[in-house]
Design a protein around this motif. Sequence first.
Motif, PDB file in Angstrom:
ATOM      1  N   CYS A 453       0.829  -1.204   0.000  1.00 23.64           N
ATOM      2  CA  CYS A 453       0.000   0.000   0.000  1.00 23.64           C
ATOM      3  C   CYS A 453       0.865   1.256   0.000  1.00 23.64           C
ATOM      4  O   CYS A 453       0.622   2.199  -0.760  1.00 23.64           O
ATOM      5  CB  CYS A 453      -0.934   0.005   1.201  1.00 23.64           C
ATOM      6  SG  CYS A 453      -2.298  -1.184   1.090  1.00 23.64           S
ATOM      7  N   PHE A 454       1.877   1.287   0.859  1.00 24.89           N
ATOM      8  CA  PHE A 454       2.760   2.457   0.899  1.00 24.89           C
ATOM      9  C   PHE A 454       3.561   2.573  -0.396  1.00 24.89           C
ATOM     10  O   PHE A 454       3.729   3.675  -0.936  1.00 24.89           O
ATOM     11  CB  PHE A 454       3.694   2.380   2.107  1.00 24.89           C
ATOM     12  CG  PHE A 454       3.066   2.831   3.385  1.00 24.89           C
ATOM     13  CD1 PHE A 454       3.061   4.171   3.743  1.00 24.89           C
ATOM     14  CD2 PHE A 454       2.461   1.920   4.246  1.00 24.89           C
ATOM     15  CE1 PHE A 454       2.475   4.597   4.924  1.00 24.89           C
ATOM     16  CE2 PHE A 454       1.868   2.333   5.426  1.00 24.89           C
ATOM     17  CZ  PHE A 454       1.880   3.679   5.768  1.00 24.89           C
ATOM     18  N   ALA A 455       4.063   1.443  -0.899  1.00 28.08           N
ATOM     19  CA  ALA A 455       4.827   1.483  -2.145  1.00 28.08           C
ATOM     20  C   ALA A 455       3.952   1.943  -3.304  1.00 28.08           C
ATOM     21  O   ALA A 455       4.381   2.737  -4.152  1.00 28.08           O
ATOM     22  CB  ALA A 455       5.416   0.103  -2.438  1.00 28.08           C
ATOM     23  N   GLY A 456       2.709   1.452  -3.350  1.00 24.12           N
ATOM     24  CA  GLY A 456       1.800   1.853  -4.407  1.00 24.12           C
ATOM     25  C   GLY A 456       1.475   3.331  -4.361  1.00 24.12           C
ATOM     26  O   GLY A 456       1.342   3.983  -5.403  1.00 24.12           O
ATOM     27  N   LEU A 457       1.345   3.874  -3.148  1.00 24.06           N
ATOM     28  CA  LEU A 457       1.076   5.305  -3.020  1.00 24.06           C
ATOM     29  C   LEU A 457       2.267   6.124  -3.507  1.00 24.06           C
ATOM     30  O   LEU A 457       2.103   7.122  -4.215  1.00 24.06           O
ATOM     31  CB  LEU A 457       0.750   5.649  -1.569  1.00 24.06           C
ATOM     32  CG  LEU A 457       0.327   7.095  -1.303  1.00 24.06           C
ATOM     33  CD1 LEU A 457      -0.950   7.438  -2.042  1.00 24.06           C
ATOM     34  CD2 LEU A 457       0.164   7.348   0.196  1.00 24.06           C
ATOM     35  N   ARG A 458       3.473   5.686  -3.147  1.00 25.05           N
ATOM     36  CA  ARG A 458       4.658   6.406  -3.629  1.00 25.05           C
ATOM     37  C   ARG A 458       4.755   6.333  -5.152  1.00 25.05           C
ATOM     38  O   ARG A 458       5.106   7.317  -5.827  1.00 25.05           O
ATOM     39  CB  ARG A 458       5.929   5.829  -3.002  1.00 25.05           C
ATOM     40  CG  ARG A 458       6.032   6.017  -1.491  1.00 25.05           C
ATOM     41  CD  ARG A 458       7.436   5.733  -0.986  1.00 25.05           C
ATOM     42  NE  ARG A 458       7.886   4.398  -1.332  1.00 25.05           N
ATOM     43  CZ  ARG A 458       7.723   3.294  -0.590  1.00 25.05           C
ATOM     44  NH1 ARG A 458       7.086   3.388   0.573  1.00 25.05           N
ATOM     45  NH2 ARG A 458       8.172   2.128  -0.985  1.00 25.05           N
ATOM     46  N   ALA A 459       4.423   5.187  -5.721  1.00 18.10           N
ATOM     47  CA  ALA A 459       4.448   5.048  -7.182  1.00 18.10           C
ATOM     48  C   ALA A 459       3.416   5.969  -7.832  1.00 18.10           C
ATOM     49  O   ALA A 459       3.685   6.589  -8.866  1.00 18.10           O
ATOM     50  CB  ALA A 459       4.188   3.599  -7.580  1.00 18.10           C
ATOM     51  N   LEU A 460       2.228   6.066  -7.237  1.00 18.59           N
ATOM     52  CA  LEU A 460       1.197   6.964  -7.753  1.00 18.59           C
ATOM     53  C   LEU A 460       1.697   8.400  -7.764  1.00 18.59           C
ATOM     54  O   LEU A 460       1.536   9.117  -8.764  1.00 18.59           O
ATOM     55  CB  LEU A 460      -0.063   6.850  -6.894  1.00 18.59           C
ATOM     56  CG  LEU A 460      -1.132   7.925  -7.093  1.00 18.59           C
ATOM     57  CD1 LEU A 460      -1.683   7.894  -8.514  1.00 18.59           C
ATOM     58  CD2 LEU A 460      -2.257   7.768  -6.071  1.00 18.59           C
ATOM     59  N   TYR A 461       2.307   8.830  -6.671  1.00 16.79           N
ATOM     60  CA  TYR A 461       2.817  10.196  -6.617  1.00 16.79           C
ATOM     61  C   TYR A 461       3.929  10.415  -7.641  1.00 16.79           C
ATOM     62  O   TYR A 461       4.014  11.483  -8.260  1.00 16.79           O
ATOM     63  CB  TYR A 461       3.330  10.512  -5.218  1.00 16.79           C
ATOM     64  CG  TYR A 461       2.257  10.638  -4.156  1.00 16.79           C
ATOM     65  CD1 TYR A 461       0.943  10.949  -4.487  1.00 16.79           C
ATOM     66  CD2 TYR A 461       2.557  10.450  -2.809  1.00 16.79           C
ATOM     67  CE1 TYR A 461      -0.031  11.062  -3.510  1.00 16.79           C
ATOM     68  CE2 TYR A 461       1.591  10.564  -1.823  1.00 16.79           C
ATOM     69  CZ  TYR A 461       0.298  10.864  -2.175  1.00 16.79           C
ATOM     70  OH  TYR A 461      -0.668  10.984  -1.200  1.00 16.79           O
ATOM     71  N   GLY A 462       4.791   9.427  -7.813  1.00 15.45           N
ATOM     72  CA  GLY A 462       5.843   9.569  -8.805  1.00 15.45           C
ATOM     73  C   GLY A 462       5.287   9.718 -10.210  1.00 15.45           C
ATOM     74  O   GLY A 462       5.753  10.548 -11.002  1.00 15.45           O
ATOM     75  N   TYR A 463       4.289   8.907 -10.535  1.00 16.24           N
ATOM     76  CA  TYR A 463       3.620   9.021 -11.838  1.00 16.24           C
ATOM     77  C   TYR A 463       2.964  10.385 -11.985  1.00 16.24           C
ATOM     78  O   TYR A 463       3.083  11.049 -13.026  1.00 16.24           O
ATOM     79  CB  TYR A 463       2.593   7.898 -11.960  1.00 16.24           C
ATOM     80  CG  TYR A 463       1.533   8.102 -13.011  1.00 16.24           C
ATOM     81  CD1 TYR A 463       1.844   8.072 -14.362  1.00 16.24           C
ATOM     82  CD2 TYR A 463       0.205   8.319 -12.633  1.00 16.24           C
ATOM     83  CE1 TYR A 463       0.862   8.269 -15.330  1.00 16.24           C
ATOM     84  CE2 TYR A 463      -0.782   8.502 -13.592  1.00 16.24           C
ATOM     85  CZ  TYR A 463      -0.450   8.481 -14.933  1.00 16.24           C
ATOM     86  OH  TYR A 463      -1.424   8.674 -15.883  1.00 16.24           O
ATOM     87  N   MET A 464       2.281  10.859 -10.943  1.00 16.30           N
ATOM     88  CA  MET A 464       1.582  12.145 -10.987  1.00 16.30           C
ATOM     89  C   MET A 464       2.557  13.304 -11.159  1.00 16.30           C
ATOM     90  O   MET A 464       2.342  14.204 -11.983  1.00 16.30           O
ATOM     91  CB  MET A 464       0.773  12.318  -9.699  1.00 16.30           C
ATOM     92  CG  MET A 464       0.119  13.674  -9.518  1.00 16.30           C
ATOM     93  SD  MET A 464      -0.749  13.728  -7.929  1.00 16.30           S
ATOM     94  CE  MET A 464      -1.297  15.437  -7.871  1.00 16.30           C
ATOM     95  N   TRP A 465       3.631  13.317 -10.402  1.00 16.91           N
ATOM     96  CA  TRP A 465       4.561  14.442 -10.434  1.00 16.91           C
ATOM     97  C   TRP A 465       5.361  14.507 -11.739  1.00 16.91           C
ATOM     98  O   TRP A 465       5.906  15.551 -12.064  1.00 16.91           O
ATOM     99  CB  TRP A 465       5.496  14.384  -9.239  1.00 16.91           C
ATOM    100  CG  TRP A 465       5.179  15.390  -8.177  1.00 16.91           C
ATOM    101  CD1 TRP A 465       5.860  16.532  -7.908  1.00 16.91           C
ATOM    102  CD2 TRP A 465       4.100  15.355  -7.224  1.00 16.91           C
ATOM    103  NE1 TRP A 465       5.272  17.227  -6.860  1.00 16.91           N
ATOM    104  CE2 TRP A 465       4.193  16.511  -6.427  1.00 16.91           C
ATOM    105  CE3 TRP A 465       3.063  14.450  -6.968  1.00 16.91           C
ATOM    106  CZ2 TRP A 465       3.290  16.794  -5.393  1.00 16.91           C
ATOM    107  CZ3 TRP A 465       2.179  14.723  -5.948  1.00 16.91           C
ATOM    108  CH2 TRP A 465       2.283  15.878  -5.175  1.00 16.91           C
ATOM    109  N   THR A 466       5.418  13.418 -12.482  1.00 12.39           N
ATOM    110  CA  THR A 466       6.143  13.447 -13.757  1.00 12.39           C
ATOM    111  C   THR A 466       5.205  13.541 -14.958  1.00 12.39           C
ATOM    112  O   THR A 466       5.663  13.781 -16.073  1.00 12.39           O
ATOM    113  CB  THR A 466       7.021  12.192 -13.901  1.00 12.39           C
ATOM    114  OG1 THR A 466       6.225  11.006 -13.726  1.00 12.39           O
ATOM    115  CG2 THR A 466       8.142  12.198 -12.869  1.00 12.39           C
ATOM    116  N   HIS A 467       3.914  13.385 -14.743  1.00 13.73           N
ATOM    117  CA  HIS A 467       2.910  13.505 -15.801  1.00 13.73           C
ATOM    118  C   HIS A 467       2.722  14.981 -16.157  1.00 13.73           C
ATOM    119  O   HIS A 467       2.784  15.849 -15.282  1.00 13.73           O
ATOM    120  CB  HIS A 467       1.590  12.905 -15.302  1.00 13.73           C
ATOM    121  CG  HIS A 467       0.516  12.781 -16.327  1.00 13.73           C
ATOM    122  ND1 HIS A 467      -0.191  13.850 -16.822  1.00 13.73           N
ATOM    123  CD2 HIS A 467      -0.006  11.683 -16.942  1.00 13.73           C
ATOM    124  CE1 HIS A 467      -1.095  13.436 -17.689  1.00 13.73           C
ATOM    125  NE2 HIS A 467      -1.004  12.123 -17.783  1.00 13.73           N
TER     126      HIS A 467
END
Length: 650
Positions: A453-467
Amino acid sequence: MTPSQTLQGASPPTTLPSAAAGPVPSHHHRQFEVMGAQHRAEGTRFMVWAPNARSVAVVGAFNGWKAQPLQRLQDGSGRWGATIAGPAPGDCYKYRIQGADGQTVDKADPYALRCEHPPGTASVVWDLQYEWNDHAWMAARGKRQSQASAMSIYEVHLGSWQRADDGKFLNYREIGRRLAAHCQALGFTHVELMPITEHPFYGSWGYQTTGYYAPTARYGAPQDLMAMVDALHQSGIGVILDWVASHFPSDAFALARFDGTELYEHADPRLGFHPQWNSLIFNYGRYEVRDFLISNAVFWLEKYHFDAIRVDAVASMLYLDFAREPGQWLPNPEGGNRNHEAVAFLQDLNRSVYGQFPDVHVMAEESTAWPGVTRPVHDAGLGFGMKWNMGWMNDTLRYVARPHFFRKWHGDDIRFSAVYAFDENFILPLSHDEVVYGKGSLLERQPGDEWQCFAGLRALYGYMWTHPGKKLLFMGGEFAEPREWHHERTLDWPLWQLPAHAGVARWIADLNAAYRRVPALHATDFEHGSFGWAPLQPGDPTVLAFLRRGSDGATVVSITNMTPAVHHAMRIGLPHAGPWHEILNSDAAVYGGSGVGNLGVLQAAAEPLAGQPASATLTLPPLATLVLCDRPIDSFPPILPGAPSNALQP
């Protein structure tokens, strides 16, 4: 309308609307200079619009709540006024109006500068004298928040962000000090305040406004709010006001049937009543109502130095049948569902605001396929500077809520936003609306065990901040708040002591630092040619890889793994051979990750792959985002003051 339908057919992006919006319309968009209670040395001048009233008087603490009559102006404006000796700043008052219906009602002043603390409903005589100390910010504001600048927005509800130890609300000044330190530590460029205009029902979060010109007294006086904005500006942080011009509550003391008639609203409930929110809809066809609202936007930008306004619920304004069943709405003269009067109002609003404040933004929360929301008015657009990307938000959150195993069949959901990413000037919002009413927190949306869950949230933020697009995150998301937000409690701040939550906060800080420092991640957010998909071998629908090209010639590659499987020896196509620096990795141990990575750098060889002239082999961590750049991070100029100095480690 489904998320996939929301943005099709939108219009191409534009430059700053202020640059091409045309002259300011010759309307009276500064009504606050003459209306309301204007305190002067010779007395207080009261002025109110009530064209259908039989009589109007002022009652207040200064006259024992006995009526002192106002005189109808003989200019046909429908205004009543008089200068009265005695009222002083701090005195409560109301207008006693005998309406066209013969009923006498005490009404709060629509232009009051301050309101009585709820549950009181009186207006308060006040002056707005304040000595500002944000001159450096105001002088550089146009450059710092241009459309080519980084904008990372922290959305806040003041009453539930933090409170005093005894549970009472903090004063605006104290909130400002704490917010400035928090946003500096995490690298946010802006704060967006959920509505702070006076509202009688705290549980409306400010979206049921009664005091349009008065900041809520729950957190202090008007000058306290000014001091809060001042403190944020001095810390290099912009402030955005969430602004509600789509509807207003039917409380008897406020705008509803103000002079015994439907003055600010429509008489026909098919036009004037909002069934979804049980509230009233402004009559945008009356120029006095348009002037009231546009003057209000100008007021907050001028008197309180706000840097942008976010216009709430624009779709509800644009469509006559919004949230209505057949028979509950009236079509326009052509038989359609577009509200021509609301369109004209929004165009007028944007022309006026950008004409007077070319260095601010007007942002639209608009969730449909309406064309040209961010196109200039003279090009048949609505004239907004930016628009919330609700399609991206809906598709992305639906995708990340799916179990990891099933994501491979839904790759189009997470990729679809690239089709329209440059049709408007978009902000990517993960706002308060996504963590209330049973939706759960962003952390709760993630499938799998606690680590996943924590890893998935960090991945979501990484995708969002680079989109492509500017960023907006609601408070609590920056440290993985585990509970759904509720306005009656504060965030779970003690969780910062736990490594997993602290790791997410560190990840947000480092994302913000890289986002602000590397032009490829922000300077071309609205330029179509700056984005492209990166080929992978072997291909995998759960791995997203794309390139962002900067205005300085540098290129960034973002790669997000949406499953817990580690990918070894995956090849990625790149624009050129040479070193590619791993500037961010959400799986690093410092964020709570497993530590899988590529030792900081990849060497790309001149081996073509799917149209790209070079390629490199990498290891892709589980549920993680990697960010590669063809330049080392320390080769980029330092970010502007106000951001953390040690957030991003080269």
